[in-house]
Write a protein that holds these residues in place. Structure first.
Motif, PDB file in Angstrom:
ATOM      1  N   ASP A   6       0.344   6.670   0.832  1.00 30.31           N
ATOM      2  CA  ASP A   6       1.615   6.087   0.407  1.00 30.31           C
ATOM      3  C   ASP A   6       2.402   5.733   1.664  1.00 30.31           C
ATOM      4  O   ASP A   6       2.533   6.559   2.583  1.00 30.31           O
ATOM      5  CB  ASP A   6       2.413   7.073  -0.447  1.00 30.31           C
ATOM      6  CG  ASP A   6       1.846   7.210  -1.851  1.00 30.31           C
ATOM      7  OD1 ASP A   6       1.171   6.269  -2.305  1.00 30.31           O
ATOM      8  OD2 ASP A   6       2.084   8.254  -2.489  1.00 30.31           O
ATOM      9  N   THR A  18       1.183   1.917  -2.047  1.00 28.28           N
ATOM     10  CA  THR A  18      -0.084   2.625  -1.861  1.00 28.28           C
ATOM     11  C   THR A  18      -1.136   1.683  -1.286  1.00 28.28           C
ATOM     12  O   THR A  18      -1.276   0.544  -1.749  1.00 28.28           O
ATOM     13  CB  THR A  18      -0.587   3.204  -3.194  1.00 28.28           C
ATOM     14  OG1 THR A  18       0.402   4.095  -3.717  1.00 28.28           O
ATOM     15  CG2 THR A  18      -1.882   3.980  -2.988  1.00 28.28           C
ATOM     16  N   PRO A  55      -4.195   6.623  -6.987  1.00 32.00           N
ATOM     17  CA  PRO A  55      -3.036   5.734  -6.945  1.00 32.00           C
ATOM     18  C   PRO A  55      -2.462   5.471  -8.329  1.00 32.00           C
ATOM     19  O   PRO A  55      -3.196   5.364  -9.309  1.00 32.00           O
ATOM     20  CB  PRO A  55      -3.595   4.451  -6.327  1.00 32.00           C
ATOM     21  CG  PRO A  55      -5.060   4.490  -6.623  1.00 32.00           C
ATOM     22  CD  PRO A  55      -5.438   5.942  -6.599  1.00 32.00           C
TER      23      PRO A  55
END
Length: 216
Positions: A6, A18, A55
């Motif tokens: 991130d 991300t 993610p």
């Protein structure tokens, strides 16, 4: 197995982005590392703030493109301070990090240089420079004093000494040397400021961790 990070960018948005990490960077990054990554149509420098296992973003995840620094620029204490400032002042964490970190952090520092000039020995300027009085005056002066001096001291002879000296060096009359110019800061003094400041518990906790590191 894919590795994700991130990243917070210095933009006016609370969005955290991300990215996927190529194999060549996986052993070199940590929280606080600065990397470049595609953001819109350009590459932008951001700071890694986390390593998500999966993610949240469901679209195409792009790769980071490069590692800016060989080591993280934030330690744990500074990272806590940035997090606290972001929460306390309702400011995107990327903008806080940009404010906290020195603007020139990752750029190669090059000290200011000054040019030193000296005349080469056994040269006669009478005939060779008869049609260039500015050049002749510099050569005659340097041959007379027989020492190296800053180019700026030749302003008493010509208005643009550096340009003239470059021409003379090409002709083989003088030698120019660039040396680092260390600024004199001995004249800067500041009166001490005494003011009692009260901190909250969370602020004091951050200060208690930072002060020993600053004084080390």
């Amino acid at each position: 197995m894919n590795m994700f990070v991130d990243i917070a960018f210095p933009i006016s948005s609370y969005t955290i982005f991300t990215y996927s990490v190529p194999h060549e960077f996986r052993n070199q990054i940590d929280i606080g590392s600065r990397v470049t990554a595609p953001l819109g149509k350009r590459r932008t420098t951001g700071i890694i703030i986390g390593f998500p296992k999966k993610p949240v973003f469901s679209g195409v995840i792009k790769n980071i493109t490069s590692l800016v620094d060989p080591y993280p620029v934030l330690d744990e204490s500074l990272w806590k301070l940035i997090q606290w400032m972001s929460t306390y002042y309702f400011t995107p964490i990327g903008q806080v990090a940009k404010t906290v970190l020195p603007a020139q952090l990752s750029m190669k520092y090059s000290p200011l240089k000054k040019w030193i000039v000296e005349a080469l020995p056994d040269l006669k300027s009478d005939n060779l420079l008869s049609s260039a009085p500015a050049q002749k005056s510099i050569v005659d002066f340097l041959q007379e004093i027989k020492e190296r001096i800053p180019v700026t001291e030749l302003k008493q002879l010509v208005s643009n000494p550096m340009n003239v000296c470059r021409i003379l060096e090409k002709k083989g009359f003088i030698h120019l040397t660039a040396v680092e110019s260390i600024p004199d800061i001995t004249g800067f003094t500041f009166d001490p400021i005494e003011k009692k400041i009260s901190f909250s518990k969370s602020q004091q906790s951050v200060l208690d961790e930072l002060i020993p590191k600053i004084q080390a």
